[in-house]
Design a protein around this motif. Structure first.
Motif, PDB file in Angstrom:
ATOM      1  N   SER A   1      -0.299   2.428   8.697  1.00 53.80           N
ATOM      2  CA  SER A   1       0.841   2.061   9.533  1.00 53.80           C
ATOM      3  C   SER A   1       0.381   1.285  10.749  1.00 53.80           C
ATOM      4  N   THR A   2       1.275   0.451  11.247  1.00 51.46           N
ATOM      5  CA  THR A   2       0.991  -0.262  12.486  1.00 51.46           C
ATOM      6  C   THR A   2       1.275   0.621  13.701  1.00 51.46           C
TER       7      THR A   2
ATOM      8  N   GLU B   1      -2.522  -0.657   2.206  1.00 48.52           N
ATOM      9  CA  GLU B   1      -1.124  -1.058   2.371  1.00 48.52           C
ATOM     10  C   GLU B   1      -0.298   0.168   2.766  1.00 48.52           C
ATOM     11  N   PRO B   2       0.832  -0.046   3.426  1.00 48.44           N
ATOM     12  CA  PRO B   2       1.677   1.106   3.773  1.00 48.44           C
ATOM     13  C   PRO B   2       2.038   1.965   2.551  1.00 48.44           C
ATOM     14  N   GLU B   3       2.132   1.328   1.392  1.00 46.61           N
ATOM     15  CA  GLU B   3       2.462   2.065   0.163  1.00 46.61           C
ATOM     16  C   GLU B   3       1.346   3.003  -0.271  1.00 46.61           C
TER      17      GLU B   3
ATOM     18  N   PRO C   1      -2.519  -1.566   8.322  1.00 48.91           N
ATOM     19  CA  PRO C   1      -2.506  -2.336   7.073  1.00 48.91           C
ATOM     20  C   PRO C   1      -3.647  -3.344   7.050  1.00 48.91           C
ATOM     21  N   GLY C   2      -4.286  -3.427   5.901  1.00 52.74           N
ATOM     22  CA  GLY C   2      -5.443  -4.286   5.765  1.00 52.74           C
ATOM     23  C   GLY C   2      -6.759  -3.607   6.075  1.00 52.74           C
ATOM     24  N   GLY C   3      -6.696  -2.425   6.623  1.00 58.85           N
ATOM     25  CA  GLY C   3      -7.899  -1.690   6.982  1.00 58.85           C
ATOM     26  C   GLY C   3      -8.514  -0.949   5.819  1.00 58.85           C
ATOM     27  N   SER C   4      -9.574  -0.191   6.117  1.00 62.00           N
ATOM     28  CA  SER C   4     -10.323   0.527   5.087  1.00 62.00           C
ATOM     29  C   SER C   4     -10.558   1.970   5.492  1.00 62.00           C
TER      30      SER C   4
END
Length: 112
Positions: A111-112, A87-89, A14-17
């Motif tokens: 996902s983490t 985001e996970p969504e 999450p937060g990645g690209s």
């Protein structure tokens, strides 16, 4: 024949690209709008974004506005979906689209 080949999917936190690519062939790419859709497991396919043939205009579903950017290179017959602040969504299979034609899809997992 028409071919749309997506690439660039993968697993990201999450937060990645990620940047997805769609290489097109078999039709007049430079004069048509191109779109991306996505399908979350168990749900209907959802429109994500469309870019005009010149690349000067694009539209996005509200949930990705400000995070995703759609661009194209008509000399390479390729569209790019830059996805930031994932985001996970956003986890889904992403599909490139022109008219009735679809690529095979590329999996994006956040996902983490």
């Amino acid at each position: 024949q028409v071919q749309l080949v997506e690439s660039g999917g993968g697993l990201v936190k999450p937060g990645g690209s990620l940047r997805l690519s769609c290489a097109a062939s078999g039709f007049p790419f430079a004069i048509v709008d191109m779109s991306w859709f996505r399908r979350v497991a168990g749900k209907e396919r959802e429109w994500v974004a469309t870019i005009g043939f010149s690349g000067r205009s694009s539209n996005y579903v509200d949930s990705v506005k400000g995070r995703f950017t759609l661009t194209r290179d008509n000399t390479k017959k390729t569209v790019y979906l830059q996805m930031n602040r994932l985001e996970p969504e956003d986890t889904a299979v992403y599909y490139c689209n022109w008219g009735d034609y679809w690529g095979q899809g590329t999996q994006v997992t956040v996902s983490t």
